[in-house]
Scaffold this motif. Structure first.
Motif, PDB file in Angstrom:
ATOM      1  N   ASP A  55       0.835  -1.188   0.000  1.00 55.80           N
ATOM      2  CA  ASP A  55       0.000   0.000   0.000  1.00 55.80           C
ATOM      3  C   ASP A  55       0.876   1.247   0.000  1.00 55.80           C
ATOM      4  O   ASP A  55       1.592   1.530   0.948  1.00 55.80           O
ATOM      5  N   ALA A  56       0.799   2.027  -1.094  1.00 60.32           N
ATOM      6  CA  ALA A  56       1.547   3.284  -1.178  1.00 60.32           C
ATOM      7  C   ALA A  56       0.761   4.441  -0.585  1.00 60.32           C
ATOM      8  O   ALA A  56       1.248   5.564  -0.544  1.00 60.32           O
ATOM      9  N   GLY A  57      -0.474   4.154  -0.145  1.00 57.47           N
ATOM     10  CA  GLY A  57      -1.254   5.170   0.549  1.00 57.47           C
ATOM     11  C   GLY A  57      -1.893   6.210  -0.342  1.00 57.47           C
ATOM     12  O   GLY A  57      -2.247   7.293   0.125  1.00 57.47           O
ATOM     13  N   THR A  58      -2.079   5.918  -1.635  1.00 55.65           N
ATOM     14  CA  THR A  58      -2.686   6.906  -2.522  1.00 55.65           C
ATOM     15  C   THR A  58      -4.206   6.881  -2.399  1.00 55.65           C
ATOM     16  O   THR A  58      -4.817   5.867  -2.062  1.00 55.65           O
ATOM     17  N   ASP A  59      -4.808   8.028  -2.698  1.00 62.68           N
ATOM     18  CA  ASP A  59      -6.261   8.093  -2.815  1.00 62.68           C
ATOM     19  C   ASP A  59      -6.695   7.372  -4.085  1.00 62.68           C
ATOM     20  O   ASP A  59      -5.875   7.050  -4.951  1.00 62.68           O
ATOM     21  N   ASN A  60      -7.999   7.129  -4.192  1.00 61.81           N
ATOM     22  CA  ASN A  60      -8.552   6.747  -5.486  1.00 61.81           C
ATOM     23  C   ASN A  60      -8.743   8.005  -6.328  1.00 61.81           C
ATOM     24  O   ASN A  60      -8.723   9.124  -5.803  1.00 61.81           O
ATOM     25  N   LEU A  61      -8.909   7.829  -7.624  1.00 59.85           N
ATOM     26  CA  LEU A  61      -9.306   8.915  -8.515  1.00 59.85           C
ATOM     27  C   LEU A  61     -10.727   8.630  -8.951  1.00 59.85           C
ATOM     28  O   LEU A  61     -11.006   7.552  -9.482  1.00 59.85           O
ATOM     29  N   GLN A 108     -29.290   0.864 -11.820  1.00 63.56           N
ATOM     30  CA  GLN A 108     -29.448  -0.025 -10.668  1.00 63.56           C
ATOM     31  C   GLN A 108     -29.022   0.618  -9.360  1.00 63.56           C
ATOM     32  O   GLN A 108     -29.256   0.058  -8.284  1.00 63.56           O
ATOM     33  N   ALA A 109     -28.392   1.791  -9.432  1.00 57.48           N
ATOM     34  CA  ALA A 109     -27.960   2.476  -8.213  1.00 57.48           C
ATOM     35  C   ALA A 109     -29.177   2.980  -7.452  1.00 57.48           C
ATOM     36  O   ALA A 109     -30.222   3.266  -8.037  1.00 57.48           O
ATOM     37  N   PRO A 110     -29.095   3.096  -6.113  1.00 57.98           N
ATOM     38  CA  PRO A 110     -30.237   3.567  -5.318  1.00 57.98           C
ATOM     39  C   PRO A 110     -30.678   4.959  -5.760  1.00 57.98           C
ATOM     40  O   PRO A 110     -29.864   5.773  -6.203  1.00 57.98           O
ATOM     41  N   PRO A 111     -31.969   5.250  -5.642  1.00 52.53           N
ATOM     42  CA  PRO A 111     -32.451   6.594  -5.985  1.00 52.53           C
ATOM     43  C   PRO A 111     -31.752   7.654  -5.141  1.00 52.53           C
ATOM     44  O   PRO A 111     -31.404   7.421  -3.988  1.00 52.53           O
ATOM     45  N   HIS A 112     -31.539   8.785  -5.752  1.00 52.18           N
ATOM     46  CA  HIS A 112     -30.935   9.944  -5.078  1.00 52.18           C
ATOM     47  C   HIS A 112     -29.475   9.687  -4.659  1.00 52.18           C
ATOM     48  O   HIS A 112     -28.923  10.450  -3.879  1.00 52.18           O
ATOM     49  N   SER A 113     -28.876   8.605  -5.160  1.00 56.01           N
ATOM     50  CA  SER A 113     -27.462   8.387  -4.872  1.00 56.01           C
ATOM     51  C   SER A 113     -26.633   9.187  -5.875  1.00 56.01           C
ATOM     52  O   SER A 113     -27.146   9.719  -6.848  1.00 56.01           O
ATOM     53  N   SER A 114     -25.361   9.251  -5.630  1.00 54.48           N
ATOM     54  CA  SER A 114     -24.441   9.965  -6.530  1.00 54.48           C
ATOM     55  C   SER A 114     -23.405   8.975  -7.045  1.00 54.48           C
ATOM     56  O   SER A 114     -22.282   8.908  -6.534  1.00 54.48           O
ATOM     57  N   PRO A 115     -23.762   8.156  -8.044  1.00 55.57           N
ATOM     58  CA  PRO A 115     -22.826   7.121  -8.514  1.00 55.57           C
ATOM     59  C   PRO A 115     -21.563   7.728  -9.103  1.00 55.57           C
ATOM     60  O   PRO A 115     -21.597   8.775  -9.761  1.00 55.57           O
ATOM     61  N   ARG A 116     -20.452   7.051  -8.839  1.00 55.15           N
ATOM     62  CA  ARG A 116     -19.152   7.537  -9.295  1.00 55.15           C
ATOM     63  C   ARG A 116     -18.347   6.386  -9.889  1.00 55.15           C
ATOM     64  O   ARG A 116     -18.535   5.229  -9.524  1.00 55.15           O
ATOM     65  N   ILE A 117     -17.464   6.744 -10.799  1.00 53.88           N
ATOM     66  CA  ILE A 117     -16.452   5.830 -11.301  1.00 53.88           C
ATOM     67  C   ILE A 117     -15.180   6.115 -10.516  1.00 53.88           C
ATOM     68  O   ILE A 117     -14.739   7.266 -10.434  1.00 53.88           O
ATOM     69  N   SER A 118     -14.588   5.076  -9.913  1.00 50.50           N
ATOM     70  CA  SER A 118     -13.451   5.284  -9.018  1.00 50.50           C
ATOM     71  C   SER A 118     -12.348   4.292  -9.357  1.00 50.50           C
ATOM     72  O   SER A 118     -12.611   3.104  -9.556  1.00 50.50           O
ATOM     73  N   ALA A 119     -11.113   4.778  -9.417  1.00 51.27           N
ATOM     74  CA  ALA A 119      -9.969   3.941  -9.804  1.00 51.27           C
ATOM     75  C   ALA A 119      -8.974   3.819  -8.664  1.00 51.27           C
ATOM     76  O   ALA A 119      -8.569   4.824  -8.074  1.00 51.27           O
ATOM     77  N   ASN A 120      -8.586   2.580  -8.369  1.00 54.55           N
ATOM     78  CA  ASN A 120      -7.504   2.301  -7.416  1.00 54.55           C
ATOM     79  C   ASN A 120      -6.225   2.146  -8.234  1.00 54.55           C
ATOM     80  O   ASN A 120      -5.995   1.117  -8.868  1.00 54.55           O
ATOM     81  N   LEU A 121      -5.398   3.190  -8.234  1.00 56.01           N
ATOM     82  CA  LEU A 121      -4.159   3.211  -9.022  1.00 56.01           C
ATOM     83  C   LEU A 121      -2.934   3.073  -8.134  1.00 56.01           C
ATOM     84  O   LEU A 121      -1.816   3.400  -8.547  1.00 56.01           O
ATOM     85  N   ASP A 122      -3.136   2.589  -6.905  1.00 61.03           N
ATOM     86  CA  ASP A 122      -2.074   2.623  -5.908  1.00 61.03           C
ATOM     87  C   ASP A 122      -0.807   1.916  -6.390  1.00 61.03           C
ATOM     88  O   ASP A 122       0.294   2.449  -6.262  1.00 61.03           O
ATOM     89  N   GLU A 132       7.717  16.356  -6.504  1.00 59.11           N
ATOM     90  CA  GLU A 132       7.510  17.009  -5.225  1.00 59.11           C
ATOM     91  C   GLU A 132       6.432  18.076  -5.308  1.00 59.11           C
ATOM     92  O   GLU A 132       5.925  18.547  -4.306  1.00 59.11           O
ATOM     93  N   ALA A 133       6.098  18.527  -6.523  1.00 56.05           N
ATOM     94  CA  ALA A 133       5.147  19.617  -6.661  1.00 56.05           C
ATOM     95  C   ALA A 133       3.705  19.149  -6.541  1.00 56.05           C
ATOM     96  O   ALA A 133       2.838  19.911  -6.150  1.00 56.05           O
ATOM     97  N   GLU A 134       3.420  17.888  -6.857  1.00 46.64           N
ATOM     98  CA  GLU A 134       2.047  17.409  -6.803  1.00 46.64           C
ATOM     99  C   GLU A 134       2.041  15.898  -6.568  1.00 46.64           C
ATOM    100  O   GLU A 134       3.015  15.213  -6.846  1.00 46.64           O
ATOM    101  N   SER A 135       0.924  15.409  -6.066  1.00 45.44           N
ATOM    102  CA  SER A 135       0.812  13.996  -5.749  1.00 45.44           C
ATOM    103  C   SER A 135       0.625  13.173  -7.018  1.00 45.44           C
ATOM    104  O   SER A 135       0.303  13.700  -8.088  1.00 45.44           O
ATOM    105  N   PHE A 136       0.799  11.851  -6.868  1.00 42.87           N
ATOM    106  CA  PHE A 136       0.593  10.959  -8.007  1.00 42.87           C
ATOM    107  C   PHE A 136      -0.830  11.073  -8.539  1.00 42.87           C
ATOM    108  O   PHE A 136      -1.048  11.166  -9.760  1.00 42.87           O
ATOM    109  N   ILE A 137      -1.816  11.073  -7.658  1.00 43.64           N
ATOM    110  CA  ILE A 137      -3.209  11.153  -8.085  1.00 43.64           C
ATOM    111  C   ILE A 137      -3.487  12.486  -8.761  1.00 43.64           C
ATOM    112  O   ILE A 137      -4.218  12.563  -9.757  1.00 43.64           O
ATOM    113  N   GLU A 138      -2.896  13.566  -8.282  1.00 42.93           N
ATOM    114  CA  GLU A 138      -3.085  14.867  -8.919  1.00 42.93           C
ATOM    115  C   GLU A 138      -2.511  14.848 -10.330  1.00 42.93           C
ATOM    116  O   GLU A 138      -3.111  15.391 -11.268  1.00 42.93           O
ATOM    117  N   ARG A 139      -1.367  14.209 -10.518  1.00 44.20           N
ATOM    118  CA  ARG A 139      -0.787  14.117 -11.858  1.00 44.20           C
ATOM    119  C   ARG A 139      -1.685  13.298 -12.777  1.00 44.20           C
ATOM    120  O   ARG A 139      -1.876  13.660 -13.950  1.00 44.20           O
TER     121      ARG A 139
END
Length: 993
Positions: A55-61, A108-122, A132-139
């Motif tokens: 685990d490199a500790g990155t967020d998802n995108l 198929q998502a629940p009503p009033h939900s906010s479905p998202r596409i999310s990537a684990n690029l860790d 050093e100027a920006e994170s991997f996910i920001e790049r």
């Protein structure tokens, strides 16, 4: 396994935790489709359940799913109009399928939900280099946005080749690119399968096939464990044994080859379900009946129910103890079906160090392996026992944490805000008053909780970088004692020090960061990491800006002093020979210098920090950036290998465009001197490389005369005028070819010897000599000889022989040969008939274009158009003619949209006529006008000045001067006719042959 990444569909109401379902995966790449889906996104909560590499500790995108679907639909609509779609129509079906699949997920998502596409690029972040100027996910977020912006720009301008380029597609008909690079293959739905050809059925008509059975009719979903399988009869499940191939019992022959089709019933079908129980004994199975579960031993000789179905819920065995629910209470089961702990608790955890935590009501206690309460439930919170025999616990919800022994007595009374066993520390992390410290395995305070942060300075996993030979050699050596643990501690922002496990300060609080040094091999670790106790330190030199860069140095812990000052953005260890160590350092250059000098100033320091080679090079050893951790391994390995062997390494200078060679003793040797010395020692390739560099001005000042002399030496003679018959057997065929090319060019431009014809004759002789002496398999040599024979360079013209050599070169994908064969077939010079063969010409131009020849692209467009017109006159089907016209439009638009302006004018001319006449696409006079106006304005090179006249003529006569034209305008026609007359030397006879 590679570096994996996963794509999820996230959904859920605002008041509940989001659900994440995997919808795609990839290996070692970030598919383009994912980038399109994730455009406009941002960092999101990490989905880390599949992080197995580390685990490199990155967020998802993550991005909005509705917006992602809209982008796919827009791209699908554009692909439906693609002029090359006829070459691989299934691509449109793939886009349609993806759009429908995403729409189904959203619906198929629940009503009033906010479905998202999310990537684990860790795991990909390990390949991403440093910034050093920006994170991997920001790049990656920025890259996704830039990718979609370019795709959208090309869609809006109707630029199909531009969309292909933005998607990374070189050939539309290449399914492998769509499958793996673009990413259709990784989508989890059964419709998509990159290992098979793309489907020709629509997504709406697709029906998933039933799972395939094994060769012996078994469904692998029914495999339990070993040779045990479950089977179903009339809705009831039983267990059968299927002998393995290597069984040697009554069911097999004496050779151990049993009849796998023979199945032995072990348990009659009587249960609603049968599942493997996860125990060490594979025969232990969960059985279900009427909504409850029990335990079965599927022994082939004496199967028996160990526990009648009575459990409301069960969890698989861990270390042969299972957790089970009966009514509202939980108990612990042994493998014989008896209760280790009768159902009596409300919650239970896993056994650790012979104890398991269990909760009764609001209190937690510990149960031992005999099922007895070792510590009665009395804690408000508690953690597992650590290997040292202590467990963190607290009595009251608001009370402090202490350490309890197995007998329930306090080893350390409560008094900390948090205690947590750290396996890597082999100690407890202790927090009090917002500060952190360390307790040893006996529960004693080793480091007082006075620091804002503590991190173990770990050793680099050297075994990951060792070769097999190094690992084998290490087995024969005495194992080295592990270095005592050291901890990087922060007492205030920007004030970090290094302490040992007793809290003693090893490195003062003068730094903001400590980093582990990376050894390349076990050999490096021996004398760079063990013989000397060195750590890498970093500071921002007092700068407070968040993106201020870290400046790195080296601290000698044993000597208690800074070895290398914190002055370097990149600082990496180097070793060579048996004793030598040093440091590879790099600093970014000012932006104004990057365009011509590279991005870095790289140098090498000695072990004590003094300069061995100054920071005067954009690269050393190999032309890659050492600021990228993965490339730096290549550089360090190459430098170690060469310096250890007493050889110099190649480098480029930042202050002037030359190559030099760096020696381990600090000497810098000029490129020409080094290459000449190598040639003098018998290295013919050194002469060839130097000749090419002198010819092209690469790493040295260009010198055509000197280049010619060195190429002659590489070919095996002393001087360029020496005959091939005098060449040494060591002469290089590629040098003979290049020498011939240089002589021919000299003859053509008048820069050769006094007798220009002699140079051309010598050029042909060298090509013939090269083919006869090792160059027969070289495509470039065959192509050059084909040209000389076809054009009569240095002798009689022999088109038949030239075409044979062209054909041999074309078999090896020579762009030159393919182009010239295309021209020969287009004008009828390929055989004695003199008749053009446009289909063959088109095929050669296609292959030449694929080999990277832009001139072939122009010829392809024009020849496709000519062939389509000829077929139309012959009455061929409109579909066949239109397909040729569509491909011509696609080829010409590549050139018209390309940054290389050399062929843009003729492409604009052809495009303008085709769009005006409705060839390959519906007639569009406005588009025709745009292309012809663009071509008429181009005068940046000879080719485009030649194409100006035809563009102006088409505007004057067809677009504005023809009364039947939708753009008919007498005033414009007169103006463009006047401009046509004003073009000095304008050519109005059409595109070049």
């Amino acid at each position: 396994m590679g570096n994996r990444s996963w794509l999820y569909f996230e959904h859920g109401n605002h008041d509940e935790q989001a659900s994440a379902d995997e919808i795609a995966d990839a290996n070692n790449n970030f598919p383009v489709l994912w980038q399109i889906l994730l455009a406009g996104g941002d960092a999101g909560d990490a989905i880390d359940r599949q992080r197995v590499f580390g685990d490199a500790g990155t967020d998802n995108l993550a991005s909005d799913a509705h917006a992602a679907l809209a982008r796919i639909r827009q791209l699908h609509a554009f692909v439906e109009r693609h002029p090359m779609l006829h070459t691989l129509p299934q691509v449109a079906l793939q886009f349609e399928a993806l759009a429908l699949h995403l729409a189904e997920l959203i619906d198929q998502a629940p009503p009033h939900s906010s479905p998202r596409i999310s990537a684990n690029l860790d795991e990909l972040s390990w390949l991403g280099g440093e910034s050093e100027a920006e994170s991997f996910i920001e790049r990656q977020r920025r890259a996704c946005n830039e990718r979609w912006a370019e795709v959208r720009r090309c869609i809006d301008s109707g630029n199909h080749p531009g969309v292909d380029a933005a998607l990374g597609v070189k050939r539309f008909a290449d399914w492998e690119t769509w499958a793996w690079h673009v990413g259709f293959s990784g989508i989890s739905h059964a419709y998509f399968d990159g290992y098979e050809p793309p489907r020709e059925e629509r997504f709406a008509d697709f029906e998933e096939e039933e799972p395939e059975e094994s060769d012996d009719g078994l469904d692998y979903d029914d495999h339990l464990a070993g040779d045990l399988w479950r089977f179903e009869v009339d809705g009831r499940w039983g267990v059968m044994r299927v002998p393995q191939d290597d069984d040697n019992d009554d069911n097999g022959d004496n050779d151990g080859n049993s009849d796998r089709s023979r199945r032995i019933t072990v348990v009659e079908p009587a249960w609603d379900d049968i599942r493997h129980a996860g125990a060490n004994d594979p025969r232990l199975l969960w059985i279900s009946l009427a909504g409850r579960s029990g335990l079965l031993l599927a022994d082939a000789d004496a199967p028996r129910v160990l526990l009648e179905p009575q459990l409301d819920e069960d969890w698989n065995f861990e270390d042969d103890i299972a957790t089970a629910l009966v009514g509202d209470h939980i108990g612990l089961l042994r493998t014989d079906g008896s209760w280790l702990l009768a159902p009596s608790v409300d919650e239970v955890w896993s056994f650790a160090e012979g104890m398991v935590r269990a909760r009764v009501g609001e209190r937690i206690g510990y149960v031992d392996l005999q099922g007895q309460w070792a510590i009665a439930p009395r804690f408000a919170e508690a953690e597992d026992f650590a290997p040292c025999g202590l467990a963190p616990a607290r009595l009251e919800e608001e009370g402090g944490w202490g350490l309890v022994r197995a007998d329930g007595e306090w080893a350390l009374p409560p008094g900390f805000d948090l205690l947590q066993w750290r396996h890597d520390w082999e100690a407890f992390e202790a927090t009090r008053g917002g500060k952190t410290g360390l307790l040893d395995a006996q529960g004693r305070v080793a480091i007082e909780p006075v620091y804002t942060q503590i991190e173990l300075l770990g050793e680099y996993p050297v075994e990951l970088l060792q070769s097999d030979d190094e690992r084998d050699a290490a087995k024969d050596r005495e194992p080295q004692a592990p270095r005592p643990k050291r901890f990087a501690v922060e007492r205030a922002e920007g004030e970090c020090g290094l302490v040992d496990a007793l809290g003693r300060v090893l490195v003062p609080f003068d730094y903001g960061l400590f980093e582990t040094l990376e050894p390349l091999t076990g050999e490096e670790r021996v004398h760079a990491m063990v013989a000397r106790d060195l750590v890498r330190v970093a500071s921002k030199d007092g700068r407070k800006a968040k993106n201020a860069p870290w400046l790195r140095g080296i601290y000698d812990v044993a000597a208690g002093r800074e070895l290398v000052p914190c002055e370097h953005r990149t600082l990496l260890p180097l070793t060579w020979g048996t004793q030598d160590i040093g440091w590879l350092v790099a600093q970014p250059l000012a932006r104004s210098a990057k365009a011509t000098k590279g991005q870095l100033a790289v140098g090498i320091l000695r072990a004590d920090g003094t300069t061995l080679h100054p920071q005067a090079y954009p690269w050393i050893a190999t032309p890659v950036s050492v600021s990228d951790g993965w490339y730096s391994v290549v550089v360090r390995s190459e430098l170690r290998k060469r310096w250890s062997a007493g050889e110099p390494v190649k480098a480029a200078r930042n202050d002037r465009d030359v190559y030099v060679w760096l020696h381990a003793d600090g000497r810098e040797q000029p490129h020409t001197e080094h290459m000449a010395a190598r040639h003098a020692a018998g290295d013919m390739k050194a002469a060839y490389e130097l000749a090419c560099h002198l010819r092209d001005g690469e790493g040295v000042d260009a010198d055509p005369r000197e280049a010619l002399r060195w190429m002659a030496r590489a070919a095996g003679v002393r001087e360029p005028g020496d005959a091939p018959t005098a060449a040494s057997p060591e002469g290089l065929p590629e040098a003979m070819r290049e020498l011939a090319t240089m002589l021919r060019r000299d003859a053509a431009d008048g820069a050769g010897t006094a007798d220009m014809g002699a140079d051309a004759v010598m050029a042909r002789a060298w090509l013939l000599h090269a083919v006869a002496n090792g160059g027969a398999d070289d495509a470039a040599t065959q192509a050059q000889l084909g040209f000389a024979l076809c054009e009569g360079v240095g002798g009689e013209r022999d088109r038949a022989a030239g075409m044979r050599h062209y054909a041999l070169a074309a078999e090896r994908n020579s762009a030159m040969a393919l182009f010239n064969l295309g021209i020969a077939h287009k004008v009828g010079e390929h055989d004695e008939s003199g008749e053009p063969d446009l289909p063959s010409a088109i095929d050669y131009f296609r292959r030449a274009e694929a080999a990277g020849d832009a001139d072939a692209t122009l010829q392809l467009g024009g020849t496709l158009r000519a062939h389509a017109l000829a077929l139309a006159e012959q009455g061929h089907a409109h579909q066949e003619v239109n397909a040729l016209h569509a491909e011509a439009l696609y080829a010409l638009q590549k050139l018209a949209e390309d940054d290389d302006k050399r062929l843009q004018g003729w492409a604009c001319y052809e495009l303008g006529l085709m769009r005006f006449r409705g060839q390959g696409a519906p007639r569009d006079a406005d588009a025709a006008e745009r292309w012809l106006l663009t071509g008429a304005a181009l005068d940046d090179c000879d080719d485009n000045r030649e194409s100006q006249g035809p563009c102006v003529e088409a505007l004057a006569e067809e677009l504005y001067g023809d009364p039947d034209s939708p753009l008919f305008d007498e005033a414009k026609a007169r103006a463009w006719t006047q401009r046509l007359h004003a073009l000095s030397g304008a050519t109005t006879s059409g595109a070049p042959e």
